[in-house]
Design an enzyme around this catalytic site. Sequence first.
Site, mmCIF file in Angstrom:
data_model
loop_
_atom_site.group_PDB
_atom_site.id
_atom_site.type_symbol
_atom_site.label_atom_id
_atom_site.label_comp_id
_atom_site.label_asym_id
_atom_site.label_seq_id
_atom_site.Cartn_x
_atom_site.Cartn_y
_atom_site.Cartn_z
ATOM 1 N N HIS A 1 0.798 -1.035 0.074
ATOM 2 C CA HIS A 1 -0.134 0.135 0.091
ATOM 3 C C HIS A 1 0.882 1.216 0.090
ATOM 4 C CE1 HIS A 1 -3.941 -1.689 0.516
ATOM 5 N NE2 HIS A 1 -3.250 -2.803 1.100
ATOM 6 N N ASP B 1 3.562 9.463 -0.885
ATOM 7 C CA ASP B 1 2.253 8.896 -0.597
ATOM 8 C C ASP B 1 2.225 7.767 -1.354
ATOM 9 O OD1 ASP B 1 0.216 8.427 1.067
ATOM 10 O OD2 ASP B 1 -0.546 10.321 0.927
HETATM 11 P P1 ADQ Z 1 -2.952 6.274 4.879
HETATM 12 O O1 ADQ Z 1 -1.413 6.695 4.887
HETATM 13 O O2 ADQ Z 1 -3.628 6.086 6.130
HETATM 14 O O3 ADQ Z 1 -3.005 4.986 4.002
HETATM 15 P P2 ADQ Z 1 -4.774 7.674 2.922
HETATM 16 O O4 ADQ Z 1 -4.799 6.840 1.800
HETATM 17 O O5 ADQ Z 1 -4.925 9.127 2.684
HETATM 18 O O6 ADQ Z 1 -3.593 7.553 3.769
HETATM 19 O O7 ADQ Z 1 -5.936 7.147 3.632
HETATM 20 C C1 ADQ Z 1 -6.583 7.730 4.932
HETATM 21 C C2 ADQ Z 1 -7.908 7.426 5.197
HETATM 22 O O8 ADQ Z 1 -8.013 7.746 6.410
HETATM 23 C C3 ADQ Z 1 -9.072 7.948 4.148
HETATM 24 O O9 ADQ Z 1 -9.799 6.989 4.035
HETATM 25 C C4 ADQ Z 1 -9.446 9.036 4.985
HETATM 26 O O10 ADQ Z 1 -10.837 9.259 4.884
HETATM 27 C C5 ADQ Z 1 -9.445 8.680 6.372
HETATM 28 N N1 ADQ Z 1 -9.347 9.635 7.235
HETATM 29 C C6 ADQ Z 1 -8.151 10.507 7.167
HETATM 30 N N2 ADQ Z 1 -8.556 11.748 7.939
HETATM 31 C C7 ADQ Z 1 -9.647 11.479 8.766
HETATM 32 C C8 ADQ Z 1 -10.274 12.092 9.896
HETATM 33 N N3 ADQ Z 1 -9.857 13.182 10.397
HETATM 34 N N4 ADQ Z 1 -11.349 11.250 10.192
HETATM 35 C C9 ADQ Z 1 -12.081 10.258 9.770
HETATM 36 N N5 ADQ Z 1 -11.126 9.677 8.696
HETATM 37 C C10 ADQ Z 1 -10.228 10.068 8.106
HETATM 38 C C11 ADQ Z 1 -1.861 3.901 3.132
HETATM 39 C C12 ADQ Z 1 -0.992 4.592 2.184
HETATM 40 C C13 ADQ Z 1 -1.727 5.704 1.307
HETATM 41 C C14 ADQ Z 1 -2.635 4.575 0.580
HETATM 42 C C15 ADQ Z 1 -3.645 3.577 1.488
HETATM 43 C C16 ADQ Z 1 -4.345 2.906 0.702
HETATM 44 O O11 ADQ Z 1 -0.028 5.400 3.103
HETATM 45 O O12 ADQ Z 1 -0.808 6.215 0.259
HETATM 46 O O13 ADQ Z 1 -3.611 5.534 -0.217
HETATM 47 O O14 ADQ Z 1 -2.827 3.167 2.374
HETATM 48 O O15 ADQ Z 1 -3.569 1.912 0.179
#
Ligand code: ADQ
Length: 521
Positions: A200, A406
């Site tokens: 991921h 990311d």
């Molecule tokens: P993450 O680093 O966690 O994931 P991201 O892909 O942005 O990053 O996902 C974050 C998730 O958390 C999103 O679904 C978002 O809605 C949720 N979220 C963020 N802030 C929030 C808040 N304040 N309250 C509630 N929910 C919140 C890792 C990798 C990424 C990759 C994903 C999936 O680092 O690059 O996209 O896995 O493979």
Amino acid sequence: MEIGGDTPYYTVDVDGTSISCPRRRPAITIIIMTEPARLLIVSNRLPLTADVVGGRAVVRRSVGGLATGLQGPHQQGNGLWIGWPGQLEGLDADARCEVEAQFEEMRAVPVHLTAKEVDVFYEEISNAVLWAICHDRIDRLPLRVTGWETYEAANARFADAVAERWRPGDIVWVHDYQLLRVPAMLRQRIPEARIGFFLHIPFPNPEVFFTLAVRKWLVEGTLGADVVGFHTRRYRGHFTGALRRLLGLEMDASEHVTYGGRRIRLGIFPMGVDAADFTTRGDAPEVHAETLELRSSAERLLVGIDRLDYSKGISRRLLAFERLLVQHPEWRGRIRLVQVAVPSRGRVSEYRRLRREVESLVGRINGKFATPTWTPIQYLFRSVPQHTLLALYRAADVMLVTPLRDGMNLVAKEFVATRSDEDGVLVLSEFAGAVDELRDAVIVNPYDVDQVAEVIHSSLMMERAERRTRMRKLRAQVIEHDVHRWAKEFLTALDPGHDVAGLGGGSLRQPASIDDVVQRT
Ligand code: ADQ
């Protein structure tokens, strides 16, 4: 089909202590031979959280990209999800049994980690070393990296949990950087299994990856899989570069390498979001009301939503916002940045330092520019409920997604999926995996603070017609390439003949030996 068992209790090993739980299901299970193949999902964390509410243990499904994307295959395929349930502190023995029973009902298999494993496998190796390396931060490494044997031991627990439950025909999908050794361990334990692995986060440039003493051992771990998946072509390119230099392997025209007498597919599977669901929920009346309230609080709204992580570029984003207020004072008093930072990995010292840095920047900028009636940055250090998340996406004039590195970044896609009004500007880092697909965003170099400030300014000035054109194209991409398609494409690559989660195909489990048929649960 199940028939009666005779053992009324079973034991659960939690943090090195054995507890006895009453058995709710019979001890012996007979598997009907025509059951479709199951999907066994393996991830570090289970997509569940356990809490005590009114003295009772309650297990809830957690929301998140992976949980959403694999919910269908997990449920329809009658499969299992194997992972760590987190530290179940504050639960007495009865509550633990209650939690275990609920896990079982949800077809979740908890892998309990010891306190040492949490410290070394999870915090030190996975979060402090592998996360840093995969996000190009060699400078964040401890001076001496130790603990790989604990990483191996923890990976072995996950592999054992899978091997104990695997039945002929089942396919296994292992997720992410915490479990890099699991595919090879599974290949040893169940040589005939179909095993997939998806990373991921970015796979770093070999020059960065090679700083790890155990680099060869790590890639060999992933090569136990039949399919190794990445979000982008670039990460796969880095991986094939590492394979070439470490093992002399070359990927052929059909995206395969041959290793240990097996052919392994190296595929690109960009993960999406549940776009239809975000659109529907974003259109709900209560979200609409909250959106209006947010919009009324400033003439223009900028939004950032991230886990508080150094890879997300929050500090430089704040500096870019400050620069905007200096270079374009006409925006003072008229715009507001809502920055949500979800607490994350608070036990790792680097993350505590980052929190202090971000809070001090917010304080400094607000102190410098605020007036008695206006505060430029609204900073929320917490997770926000889904309706607020959706309202923030809907209210944003400019959504700032500016990570320094990311793997994909689902926030960018969620924002687009929520904007059925075809408005709002996405400012997206060129170092987010999502940039390969979201070409109609306004793309920035997040390290170039001055450029980001200017891009925010021009995004605020962008005409409605251009905003609509860009958002329409972004939405077409995000809606077509949603998370369900991602799961389906990966599973089809892994095993085209199987009907996991109603994907088509529909092969039946092969007849097996009596040992496979009678299993102790
Ligand atoms: P993450 O680093 O966690 O994931 P991201 O892909 O942005 O990053 O996902 C974050 C998730 O958390 C999103 O679904 C978002 O809605 C949720 N979220 C963020 N802030 C929030 C808040 N304040 N309250 C509630 N929910 C919140 C890792 C990798 C990424 C990759 C994903 C999936 O680092 O690059 O996209 O896995 O493979």
